[in-house]
Design a protein around this motif. Structure first.
Motif, short mmCIF file in Angstrom:
data_model
loop_
_atom_site.label_atom_id
_atom_site.label_comp_id
_atom_site.label_asym_id
_atom_site.label_seq_id
_atom_site.Cartn_x
_atom_site.Cartn_y
_atom_site.Cartn_z
N ALA A 454 0.82 -1.21 0.00
CA ALA A 454 0.00 0.00 0.00
C ALA A 454 0.86 1.26 0.00
CB ALA A 454 -0.92 0.00 1.21
N GLY A 455 2.17 1.12 -0.08
CA GLY A 455 3.05 2.28 -0.09
C GLY A 455 3.32 2.84 1.29
N LEU A 456 3.18 2.02 2.32
CA LEU A 456 3.38 2.46 3.70
C LEU A 456 4.54 1.69 4.33
CD1 LEU A 456 -0.39 2.49 4.72
CD2 LEU A 456 1.00 4.46 4.05
N GLU A 457 5.06 2.22 5.43
CA GLU A 457 6.17 1.60 6.12
C GLU A 457 5.75 1.19 7.53
OE1 GLU A 457 9.49 4.19 6.15
OE2 GLU A 457 9.55 4.46 3.97
N VAL A 458 6.48 0.23 8.08
CA VAL A 458 6.23 -0.19 9.46
C VAL A 458 6.98 0.74 10.40
CG1 VAL A 458 6.54 -2.04 11.14
CG2 VAL A 458 5.89 -2.58 8.80
N GLY A 459 6.25 1.23 11.38
CA GLY A 459 6.86 2.12 12.37
C GLY A 459 7.33 1.33 13.58
N THR A 460 6.88 1.74 14.75
CA THR A 460 7.29 1.09 16.00
C THR A 460 6.52 -0.22 16.19
OG1 THR A 460 7.70 3.26 16.96
CG2 THR A 460 7.48 1.40 18.49
N ILE A 461 7.25 -1.26 16.61
CA ILE A 461 6.62 -2.54 16.95
C ILE A 461 6.48 -2.61 18.46
CG2 ILE A 461 6.78 -5.04 16.81
CD1 ILE A 461 6.43 -3.81 14.12
N ASN A 462 5.26 -2.67 18.94
CA ASN A 462 5.00 -2.74 20.37
C ASN A 462 4.53 -4.16 20.71
OD1 ASN A 462 5.37 0.16 20.90
ND2 ASN A 462 3.52 0.39 19.67
N SER A 463 5.20 -4.77 21.69
CA SER A 463 4.81 -6.12 22.13
C SER A 463 3.76 -6.01 23.22
CB SER A 463 6.03 -6.89 22.65
OG SER A 463 6.95 -7.10 21.60
N GLN A 464 2.81 -6.92 23.18
CA GLN A 464 1.73 -6.90 24.16
C GLN A 464 1.26 -8.32 24.41
OE1 GLN A 464 -1.40 -3.88 23.71
NE2 GLN A 464 -2.91 -5.51 23.95
N SER A 465 0.99 -8.62 25.69
CA SER A 465 0.47 -9.94 26.01
C SER A 465 -0.97 -10.04 25.54
CB SER A 465 0.55 -10.19 27.52
OG SER A 465 -0.21 -9.22 28.22
N SER A 466 -1.38 -11.25 25.20
CA SER A 466 -2.74 -11.46 24.72
C SER A 466 -3.16 -12.89 25.02
CB SER A 466 -2.83 -11.20 23.21
OG SER A 466 -4.09 -11.60 22.71
N PRO A 467 -4.34 -13.08 25.57
CA PRO A 467 -4.79 -14.44 25.84
C PRO A 467 -5.31 -15.17 24.59
CG PRO A 467 -6.46 -12.87 26.51
CD PRO A 467 -5.27 -12.07 26.09
N SER A 468 -5.56 -14.41 23.48
CA SER A 468 -6.21 -15.03 22.32
C SER A 468 -5.41 -14.92 21.03
CB SER A 468 -7.59 -14.40 22.11
OG SER A 468 -7.47 -13.00 21.94
N VAL A 469 -4.50 -13.96 20.94
CA VAL A 469 -3.74 -13.77 19.70
C VAL A 469 -2.40 -14.48 19.81
CG1 VAL A 469 -2.75 -12.07 18.12
CG2 VAL A 469 -4.88 -11.56 19.32
N ALA A 470 -2.10 -15.30 18.81
CA ALA A 470 -0.88 -16.10 18.86
C ALA A 470 0.37 -15.22 18.80
CB ALA A 470 -0.87 -17.09 17.70
N LYS A 471 1.48 -15.78 19.22
CA LYS A 471 2.74 -15.05 19.25
C LYS A 471 3.12 -14.57 17.85
CE LYS A 471 7.55 -15.50 20.77
NZ LYS A 471 8.57 -16.40 21.36
N ASP A 472 3.70 -13.36 17.78
CA ASP A 472 4.15 -12.72 16.54
C ASP A 472 3.00 -12.43 15.57
OD1 ASP A 472 6.79 -12.76 17.40
OD2 ASP A 472 7.12 -14.78 16.58
N THR A 473 1.78 -12.32 16.10
CA THR A 473 0.62 -11.96 15.28
C THR A 473 0.16 -10.56 15.66
OG1 THR A 473 -0.07 -14.27 15.11
CG2 THR A 473 -1.75 -12.60 14.67
#
Length: 579
Positions: A454-473
């Protein structure tokens, strides 16, 4: 109540007004013979007074009544009703009786909702093309395809109305201006209609392309202050790509719209079926196939004929030995040169005289175009009208010029222009934007690739715990999906680290503690402890995983007492121990 009842042709009881247009008023009515609700279109008095129009109108309505297709509003009847006007004069009121379709016009839907989703626009346009395919095979060209003539019923069921009626107007109107005054805006006219040329089935396909553009963007491709300005653009200017106004439109749909809006009829789709086929494929993400050369045999209404200009005919005649006449022998060379010199002197004198007249006329009629850049669109249009010039507005993105402000003109400021000249105004839409794509629940790698597409770049990657979303998702993005941002913007991602935050559940009842931890996706294992006296409600006194971060799906053992003790005696006859 009977005294207020209005009847036409001693058959139709006229009810509530449900529509009004430049040509007629539409009423809900009751057909007393068949006992059904119908739509009754009554022609306006200025048209009704023209006998030629009444005849053409009746013929076209009768032709339209022979068409029966689910995508076409049926014409049941047409006639004239005799009445007396306010002065007591006898007047005839032409009318047509049509199928009554509950719902709204596409014009009303776009006015309320703006741009439609590409999927919905493709669905509606494909149904319009189905109606046109049927009518074209019946030999009827609509001539007035526009959102106001498209009815949308339940579940977006499409019905096209007023087939053939526009022909009655076109054949009895002397100019484009008169025709547009009756049929409405020139926004949906084809180039050949704007130039007053003969129309055919491909005229309807161009107008359908305009309607498709408007559904995808919420506005018509060409806009101007006057019908002349709009007609000029239809004839000579290329439209914007719909995706420039709505980033959600695919490149495939851009290509379909561009072909439908070709100025040359031979470059457009040659049939409604061909248009519909490529439109549906584009809606599914398939790019249109390479365009074959049009064949006259496949055109329902014939190929555009070619004509030989007078100049070409003259040149052919001059080079054709069969028509050359030789009446005498060649004169002496000296006389040829002398004659040539005399002719040259005369021609030069005439040329100087004409140029002097032209310069004089130009100096008296032409004017200098002022600098309109940085003006608002309305101020620039008013300035041109004050100079007796015609505006033609185009919109484009600009990173430096504010929205609604003129970027430049064509011709440029300072140019000499004659009264009545068309001046193109290029007005800013503001900085170009792209929509942030949906990346939720994608892997970090896939989200990065989709943003780059889409012509966009990835900015800051923030890690967050989640009971339902798999790791690195990806859990979410900032800005959120659908937000309009500048190309090249950096989009922050919140990504699951594959952990959950374990609560301290000690002191809670066992069933409550179990529910709290299972809601986090943890595997709870009760662990009874017989070494301590049991408590009412099985209170948890220990947990195997300390409060804080833990991997998803971790096993947590919950301890609770299950031991027994002799309760103190309350019988007064029992002697105390050791007694």
């Amino acid at each position: 109540m009977a005294e207020q009842e209005r009847r036409l042709a001693d058959r139709y009881i006229v009810g509530a007004l449900i529509g009004r247009g430049g040509m007629a008023d539409v009423y809900q009515a009751t057909d007393t013979k068949l006992g059904r609700t119908v739509a009754l279109k009554i022609l306006k008095a200025d048209l009704a007074s023209d006998p030629a129009f009444r005849l053409r109108f009746r013929q076209e309505a009768q032709a339209a009544s022979r068409m029966a297709d689910p995508t076409i509003v049926r014409v049941y009847d047409a006639g004239e009703d005799e009445s007396l006007d306010a002065s007591g004069h006898r007047v005839l009121q032409p009318f047509i009786v049509m199928e009554y379709v509950p719902g709204r016009t596409l014009r009303q839907v776009i006015a309320d909702q703006g741009a439609l989703s590409p999927e919905r626009a493709v669905h509606i346009a494909s149904k319009i093309l189905t109606a046109l395919e049927y009518s074209h095979r019946a030999g009827v060209v609509h001539r007035d395809i526009k959102p106001g003539n498209i009815m949308l019923g339940a579940d977006d069921a499409v019905k096209v109305m007023d087939f053939g009626i526009a022909r009655a107007v076109s054949d009895t109107s002397a100019t484009v201006a008169q025709t547009t005054a009756i049929l409405g805006t020139a926004s949906y006219f084809s180039p050949e209609q704007a130039k007053g040329e003969t129309v055919d089935a491909r005229t309807d396909l161009y107008s359908t392309g305009v309607v498709l553009f408007e559904m995808l963007t919420g506005r018509a491709p060409f806009r101007g202050e006057t019908a002349v300005a709009v007609a000029y653009q239809h004839v000579s200017e290329a439209p914007m790509r719909p995706s420039e106004l709505n980033p959600g439109v695919s490149t495939a749909l851009d290509m379909v719209v561009a072909r439908a809006l070709s100025k040359n009829r031979d470059d457009r789709y040659q049939s409604a079926a061909e248009f519909r086929e490529e439109l549906i494929a584009a809606g599914q993400g398939q790019a249109p196939a390479a365009r074959p050369e049009p064949e006259a045999a496949t055109m329902l209404f014939g190929a555009t004929g070619t004509t030989t200009s007078n100049a070409e005919q003259a040149l052919r005649q001059l080079t054709d030995a069969s028509v050359q006449t030789k009446t005498q022998r060649r004169p002496p060379v000296v006389w040829i040169w002398a004659g040539a010199a005399v002719v040259a002197v005369i021609l030069i004198a005439i040329l100087v005289w004409v140029l002097s007249l032209s310069n004089t006329a130009d100096n008296t009629t032409k004017q200098t175009l002022p600098d309109l850049a940085s003006m608002s669109q309305q101020n620039a249009v008013d300035t041109l009208h004050g100079l007796n010039l015609v505006d033609s507005v185009f919109e484009e993105n600009s990173d430096t010029v504010a929205t609604g402000t003129v970027i430049r003109t064509d011709p440029e400021s300072g140019s000499e222009v004659a009264p009545g000249s068309v001046v193109k105004l290029y007005v800013s839409l503001g900085a170009k934007t792209v929509a942030v794509p949906e990346v939720q629940n994608l892997s970090q790698a896939d989200a990065t690739a989709k943003l780059a597409e889409a012509g966009l770049e990835v900015g800051t990657i923030n890690s967050q715990s989640s009971p339902s979303v798999a790791k690195d998702t990806v859990i979410s993005s900032t800005p959120a999906a659908g937000a309009a941002v500048s190309p090249g913007s950096r989009i922050d991602l919140t990504v699951s680290d594959g952990t959950v935050q374990v609560s301290d559940v000690r002191g809670n009842k066992l069933d409550v503690a179990t529910s709290m931890l299972e809601a986090l996706g943890l595997n709870v294992v009760p662990r009874p402890d017989p070494t301590c006296p049991a408590q009412q409600d099985s209170i948890v006194n220990s947990q195997s995983v300390a409060p804080g971060s833990a991997p998803q799906g971790t096993e947590v053992q919950l301890g609770y007492c299950t031991g027994t003790t002799a309760p103190p005696s309350t019988d007064p006859s029992t002697p105390p121990a050791g007694g």
